[in-house]
Design a protein around this motif. Structure first.
Motif, PDB file in Angstrom:
ATOM      1  N   LEU A 227       0.571  -1.088   0.036  1.00 53.04           N
ATOM      2  CA  LEU A 227      -0.037   0.064   0.079  1.00 53.04           C
ATOM      3  C   LEU A 227       0.648   1.189  -0.028  1.00 53.04           C
ATOM      4  O   LEU A 227       2.123   1.204   0.036  1.00 53.04           O
ATOM      5  CB  LEU A 227      -1.085   0.037   1.183  1.00 53.04           C
ATOM      6  CG  LEU A 227      -0.304   0.212   2.643  1.00 53.04           C
ATOM      7  CD1 LEU A 227      -1.248   0.769   3.470  1.00 53.04           C
ATOM      8  CD2 LEU A 227       0.239  -1.075   3.093  1.00 53.04           C
ATOM      9  N   VAL A 228       0.232   2.333  -0.282  1.00 54.31           N
ATOM     10  CA  VAL A 228       0.807   3.639  -0.200  1.00 54.31           C
ATOM     11  C   VAL A 228       0.767   4.086   1.307  1.00 54.31           C
ATOM     12  O   VAL A 228      -0.484   3.632   1.971  1.00 54.31           O
ATOM     13  CB  VAL A 228       0.430   4.654  -1.197  1.00 54.31           C
ATOM     14  CG1 VAL A 228       0.998   4.297  -2.645  1.00 54.31           C
ATOM     15  CG2 VAL A 228      -1.191   4.857  -0.851  1.00 54.31           C
ATOM     16  N   SER A 229       1.633   5.101   1.689  1.00 53.74           N
ATOM     17  CA  SER A 229       1.363   5.509   3.358  1.00 53.74           C
ATOM     18  C   SER A 229       0.397   6.107   3.389  1.00 53.74           C
ATOM     19  O   SER A 229      -0.354   6.973   2.313  1.00 53.74           O
ATOM     20  CB  SER A 229       2.436   6.333   3.613  1.00 53.74           C
ATOM     21  OG  SER A 229       2.769   7.423   2.664  1.00 53.74           O
ATOM     22  N   GLY A 230      -0.322   6.235   4.654  1.00 52.57           N
ATOM     23  CA  GLY A 230      -1.588   6.937   4.926  1.00 52.57           C
ATOM     24  C   GLY A 230      -1.772   8.269   4.484  1.00 52.57           C
ATOM     25  O   GLY A 230      -2.899   8.801   4.116  1.00 52.57           O
ATOM     26  N   ASN A 231      -0.654   9.077   4.673  1.00 57.17           N
ATOM     27  CA  ASN A 231      -0.783  10.525   4.170  1.00 57.17           C
ATOM     28  C   ASN A 231      -0.453  10.839   2.817  1.00 57.17           C
ATOM     29  O   ASN A 231      -0.264  11.814   2.332  1.00 57.17           O
ATOM     30  CB  ASN A 231       0.114  11.283   5.086  1.00 57.17           C
ATOM     31  CG  ASN A 231      -0.501  11.307   6.452  1.00 57.17           C
ATOM     32  OD1 ASN A 231      -1.574  11.425   6.586  1.00 57.17           O
ATOM     33  ND2 ASN A 231       0.390  11.156   7.483  1.00 57.17           N
ATOM     34  N   HIS A 232      -0.268   9.797   1.850  1.00 59.32           N
ATOM     35  CA  HIS A 232       0.344   9.728   0.408  1.00 59.32           C
ATOM     36  C   HIS A 232      -1.089  10.437  -0.136  1.00 59.32           C
ATOM     37  O   HIS A 232      -2.183  10.048  -0.029  1.00 59.32           O
ATOM     38  CB  HIS A 232       0.581   8.389  -0.104  1.00 59.32           C
ATOM     39  CG  HIS A 232       1.345   8.611  -1.376  1.00 59.32           C
ATOM     40  ND1 HIS A 232       0.747   9.194  -2.356  1.00 59.32           N
ATOM     41  CD2 HIS A 232       2.501   8.205  -1.649  1.00 59.32           C
ATOM     42  CE1 HIS A 232       1.561   9.139  -3.355  1.00 59.32           C
ATOM     43  NE2 HIS A 232       2.541   8.554  -2.838  1.00 59.32           N
ATOM     44  N   ARG A 233      -0.778  11.656  -0.993  1.00 62.13           N
ATOM     45  CA  ARG A 233      -1.924  12.257  -1.618  1.00 62.13           C
ATOM     46  C   ARG A 233      -1.720  12.006  -3.048  1.00 62.13           C
ATOM     47  O   ARG A 233      -0.583  12.044  -3.576  1.00 62.13           O
ATOM     48  CB  ARG A 233      -1.814  13.692  -1.223  1.00 62.13           C
ATOM     49  CG  ARG A 233      -2.486  14.009   0.031  1.00 62.13           C
ATOM     50  CD  ARG A 233      -2.369  15.350   0.529  1.00 62.13           C
ATOM     51  NE  ARG A 233      -1.064  15.933   0.534  1.00 62.13           N
ATOM     52  CZ  ARG A 233      -0.380  16.022   1.258  1.00 62.13           C
ATOM     53  NH1 ARG A 233      -0.450  15.630   2.606  1.00 62.13           N
ATOM     54  NH2 ARG A 233       0.904  16.684   1.409  1.00 62.13           N
ATOM     55  N   VAL A 234      -2.866  11.480  -3.791  1.00 62.38           N
ATOM     56  CA  VAL A 234      -2.459  11.359  -5.058  1.00 62.38           C
ATOM     57  C   VAL A 234      -2.830  12.899  -6.081  1.00 62.38           C
ATOM     58  O   VAL A 234      -3.483  13.596  -5.629  1.00 62.38           O
ATOM     59  CB  VAL A 234      -3.929  10.624  -5.454  1.00 62.38           C
ATOM     60  CG1 VAL A 234      -3.506  10.076  -7.160  1.00 62.38           C
ATOM     61  CG2 VAL A 234      -3.736   9.224  -4.755  1.00 62.38           C
ATOM     62  N   GLY A 235      -2.259  12.792  -7.174  1.00 60.10           N
ATOM     63  CA  GLY A 235      -2.485  14.165  -8.159  1.00 60.10           C
ATOM     64  C   GLY A 235      -1.155  15.035  -7.751  1.00 60.10           C
ATOM     65  O   GLY A 235      -0.194  14.744  -7.435  1.00 60.10           O
ATOM     66  N   PRO A 236      -1.665  16.264  -7.968  1.00 56.99           N
ATOM     67  CA  PRO A 236      -0.675  17.358  -7.879  1.00 56.99           C
ATOM     68  C   PRO A 236      -0.275  17.457  -6.408  1.00 56.99           C
ATOM     69  O   PRO A 236       0.775  18.007  -6.308  1.00 56.99           O
ATOM     70  CB  PRO A 236      -1.647  18.681  -8.060  1.00 56.99           C
ATOM     71  CG  PRO A 236      -2.595  18.083  -8.844  1.00 56.99           C
ATOM     72  CD  PRO A 236      -3.152  16.909  -8.295  1.00 56.99           C
ATOM     73  N   SER A 237      -0.862  17.210  -5.401  1.00 48.03           N
ATOM     74  CA  SER A 237      -0.258  17.140  -3.971  1.00 48.03           C
ATOM     75  C   SER A 237       0.659  15.949  -3.533  1.00 48.03           C
ATOM     76  O   SER A 237       0.708  15.674  -2.574  1.00 48.03           O
ATOM     77  CB  SER A 237      -1.217  17.246  -3.109  1.00 48.03           C
ATOM     78  OG  SER A 237      -1.667  18.740  -3.364  1.00 48.03           O
ATOM     79  N   ASP A 238       0.834  15.113  -4.549  1.00 43.04           N
ATOM     80  CA  ASP A 238       1.481  13.765  -4.446  1.00 43.04           C
ATOM     81  C   ASP A 238       3.004  14.109  -3.455  1.00 43.04           C
ATOM     82  O   ASP A 238       3.631  14.893  -4.096  1.00 43.04           O
ATOM     83  CB  ASP A 238       1.979  13.108  -5.774  1.00 43.04           C
ATOM     84  CG  ASP A 238       2.656  11.813  -5.598  1.00 43.04           C
ATOM     85  OD1 ASP A 238       2.659  11.374  -4.374  1.00 43.04           O
ATOM     86  OD2 ASP A 238       3.554  11.393  -6.778  1.00 43.04           O
ATOM     87  N   ASN A 239       3.225  13.283  -2.335  1.00 42.24           N
ATOM     88  CA  ASN A 239       3.944  13.665  -1.798  1.00 42.24           C
ATOM     89  C   ASN A 239       5.294  13.004  -1.915  1.00 42.24           C
ATOM     90  O   ASN A 239       6.376  13.059  -1.468  1.00 42.24           O
ATOM     91  CB  ASN A 239       3.586  13.466  -0.160  1.00 42.24           C
ATOM     92  CG  ASN A 239       3.417  11.952   0.210  1.00 42.24           C
ATOM     93  OD1 ASN A 239       3.861  11.106  -0.506  1.00 42.24           O
ATOM     94  ND2 ASN A 239       2.754  11.673   1.412  1.00 42.24           N
ATOM     95  N   GLY A 240       5.301  12.077  -2.777  1.00 42.22           N
ATOM     96  CA  GLY A 240       6.478  11.335  -3.465  1.00 42.22           C
ATOM     97  C   GLY A 240       6.707  10.441  -2.412  1.00 42.22           C
ATOM     98  O   GLY A 240       7.996   9.733  -2.934  1.00 42.22           O
ATOM     99  N   ARG A 241       6.370   9.874  -1.550  1.00 42.09           N
ATOM    100  CA  ARG A 241       6.879   9.008  -0.345  1.00 42.09           C
ATOM    101  C   ARG A 241       6.557   7.734  -1.143  1.00 42.09           C
ATOM    102  O   ARG A 241       5.602   7.260  -1.901  1.00 42.09           O
ATOM    103  CB  ARG A 241       6.194   9.104   0.812  1.00 42.09           C
ATOM    104  CG  ARG A 241       6.636  10.164   1.657  1.00 42.09           C
ATOM    105  CD  ARG A 241       5.909  10.111   3.036  1.00 42.09           C
ATOM    106  NE  ARG A 241       6.496  11.262   3.968  1.00 42.09           N
ATOM    107  CZ  ARG A 241       6.155  11.151   5.176  1.00 42.09           C
ATOM    108  NH1 ARG A 241       5.313  10.101   5.803  1.00 42.09           N
ATOM    109  NH2 ARG A 241       6.757  12.119   6.039  1.00 42.09           N
ATOM    110  N   PRO A 242       7.648   6.671  -0.918  1.00 46.77           N
ATOM    111  CA  PRO A 242       7.684   5.275  -1.296  1.00 46.77           C
ATOM    112  C   PRO A 242       6.542   4.584  -0.764  1.00 46.77           C
ATOM    113  O   PRO A 242       5.756   4.762   0.340  1.00 46.77           O
ATOM    114  CB  PRO A 242       8.968   4.961  -1.055  1.00 46.77           C
ATOM    115  CG  PRO A 242       9.272   5.390   0.241  1.00 46.77           C
ATOM    116  CD  PRO A 242       8.539   6.624   0.165  1.00 46.77           C
TER     117      PRO A 242
END
Length: 605
Positions: A495-510
């Motif tokens: 899964l992506v991390s809980g605070n990972h945001r999709v789209g323009p605000s993608d935080n880039g975390r793995p």
């Protein structure tokens, strides 16, 4: 040949000592001086903050992040929108008060950079900031500050509660204050991948390019202006384009903890466009561009080399994060028989470039064929540039690559599985984890944790790291994870991390592999799937040995093993049971558990 003022204006954003207008406070002045419109980066955050401040219950906003991430730029755009003025503060102004109240009737104050305010002024305004952040006043502050200075500001003034709250919000990537009084936005928690198109278009599609009209070089088809050639390459926007590869590289760099600020991305784009490798020169001017085209020396203006700062000295390259980060991909220095054979002997299936392909490579190749010993160094430099061109010119998802994976452009970098990483992230943010990649990752992890070249790829076998338990000389099975089974207590998921945001605000975390025991998600253990670790696991799944990689990846896996082992033992203890150690054996390539014969069932361990 005419001289377009836009070229000089863009050069001020590039890697040179006079690039002061990379800082927001100089942008407006530079644009006014040259008559060119400043680059506009439409941050989705800007509209969000305007809406927040215009609401019936506005909150304070703290914009933090590293230098160059657009804190001051964003604050200025918000202030301009709220005030209706085209220019809201001067370069020397540290604090700007909105001339009219917000729709809620509250006053709004903007601090352009908290670190630039002297200590006496900080002490004077500190009580007002504290009152606003704790809801004791109706004033609203928008504060720009890097995270280190933010924490120091409150720590030095003995405000431990707010200091610790900020520290926890920064750690967890939380944005809204638990007490509801402010937002804390870390602008460095974005991959900026979604801003690449805006930045490249802002540079390559700027209205100022109309100033080239009437220039004789614009009509010269045999020896065109290299600036215009590079612009055409930047304007391409398809899977087989330079822009597409740059976006993938920026996303992967962010996931590996190497964040590139907006400022660095603008600098990189300008250098790709204007880079000039001639000695004593760094960036092209219109006059220099005319000379390079007239002398047919397009190898000096190669955008595929400029992306790695080849037009700069080694010392200069180290000053800019963009070139430091991209150089770690080692694009061009990785040999590949498919591509090298095609470049050396010709392969019509490989893309050419009318300016930077055969035109500049064929003469050096012919000299090398005639006298290899004499022209070896020149040929090696030239083929590195051609590999880089192919890296930026091939579609990694094309039918030819699917048939023959060795034709993937990622084979020209150290990240051979780069396209798999991108596919994994896009899958997890969309349709789901690609099963083939999931199986390869599980096989690589099982091989690293057990020390066996197993083919097991349908579940994860967590074993205790060697040396964790005194006297333990064999791998000890902790538990299966993955597909639930009878008697199993752990489950595994991608899964992506809980605070990972999709789209323009993608935080880039793995993305992560998460193992939860007894359904306790609050005590789940995550293994961050950084690009470097994914590359390691996928290569091991393909047959490479773990020792081929740095010990960093091995330590990450061992730490993951230990954390899961601890949680599993804790789960047994809560149930009043003692787990029996079991030996892990491999039979026909598959992992199996076996009781240790010397210990009787139920004996203490």
């Amino acid at each position: 040949m005419t001289s377009n003022p836009l070229v000089d204006f863009l050069a001020s954003y590039g890697p040179q000592a006079s690039s002061n207008n990379l800082y927001d406070e100089f942008v407006v002045e530079a644009a006014k001086r040259t008559g060119c419109a400043a680059l506009e980066i439409d941050q989705p955050l800007t509209a969000e903050l305007i809406g927040l401040l215009q609401s019936a219950t506005p909150k304070c906003v703290i914009l933090t992040g590293t230098a160059g991430d657009g804190k001051t730029y964003t604050a200025r755009k918000v202030a301009e929108a709220l005030s209706g003025e085209a220019r809201v503060w001067s370069n020397t102004q540290k604090i700007y008060t909105l001339p009219k109240p917000l729709p809620s009737g509250r006053s709004a104050l903007f601090i352009k950079d908290l670190s630039e305010i002297n200590e006496a002024e900080k002490n004077r305004i500190f009580p007002d900031i504290m009152a606003a952040l704790t809801g004791e006043t109706t004033d609203v502050f928008v504060i720009c500050v890097n995270d280190g200075h933010l924490l120091k500001f409150f720590r030095d003034r003995g405000e431990a509660e707010l200091h610790d709250r900020f520290a926890e919000m920064l750690r967890s990537d939380a944005r809204e204050d638990p007490n509801g009084h402010f937002w804390l936005v870390n602008m460095s928690r974005q991959s900026h991948r979604h801003l690449v198109d805006q930045i490249v278009d802002g540079v390559a599609d700027h209205d100022g390019w109309a100033g080239c009209e009437g220039c004789p070089a614009l009509a010269d088809k045999e020896n065109p202006c290299p600036i215009r050639c590079n612009r055409d390459i930047l304007l391409r926007n398809d899977p087989a384009s330079m822009r597409a590869r740059l976006k993938d590289m920026i996303r992967m760099a962010a996931a590996d903890g190497r964040h590139l600020s907006i400022r660095q991305l603008i600098l990189l784009t300008v250098n790709i466009l204007l880079g000039d490798a001639k000695a004593s020169s760094t960036l092209l001017t219109c006059r220099k561009a005319k000379m390079r085209s007239r002398n047919n020396v397009y190898d000096l203006t190669n955008p595929f080399a400029n992306a790695f700062g080849v037009n700069l000295t080694e010392r200069e390259r180290r000053q800019y994060g963009a070139f430091t980060v991209l150089s770690e991909y080692q694009v061009g220095f990785e040999t590949n028989n498919v591509f090298d054979h095609g470049l050396l002997w010709g392969d019509d299936s490989l893309p050419d470039c009318p300016w930077y392909g055969e035109r500049i490579f064929a003469p050096i190749r012919n000299m090398y064929r005639g006298d290899p010993s004499r022209h070896s160094a020149d040929f090696q430099r030239a083929i590195v540039d051609q590999r880089r061109r192919l890296f930026f010119s091939l579609d990694p998802q094309s039918p030819k690559v699917r048939i023959n994976p060795r034709r993937s452009p990622w084979n020209l970098s150290v990240f051979k599985h780069g396209s798999d990483y991108i596919a994994m992230v896009e899958g997890l943010l969309g349709a789901g984890m690609p099963q083939q990649i999931a199986r390869q990752l599980l096989r690589g992890l099982n091989r690293m944790m057990t020390g066996e070249m197993t083919i097991t790829d349908d579940r994860l076998w967590i074993t205790a790291p060697s040396g964790v338990y005194l006297g333990s000389e064999i791998p000890l099975l902790v538990q299966h994870a993955g597909h639930p089974r009878t008697g199993g207590i752990s489950t595994m998921s991608f899964l992506v991390s809980g605070n990972h945001r999709v789209g323009p605000s993608d935080n880039g975390r793995p993305p992560v592999i998460r193992v939860a025991t007894r359904g306790r998600e609050d005590r789940a253990v995550d293994l961050a799937l950084r690009p470097t670790l994914v590359e390691c696991l996928l290569r091991i799944a393909d047959g490479a040995l773990p020792a081929s990689f740095s010990s960093e990846c091995q330590r990450e896996v061992e730490r993951f093993q230990l954390q899961v082992a601890t949680e599993v033992r804790r789960a047994f203890e809560l149930d009043g049971a003692t787990p029996m150690p079991k030996e892990v054996r491999m039979l026909d390539g598959n992992l199996q558990e076996h009781a240790i014969a010397i210990m009787a069932e139920g004996d203490a361990w």
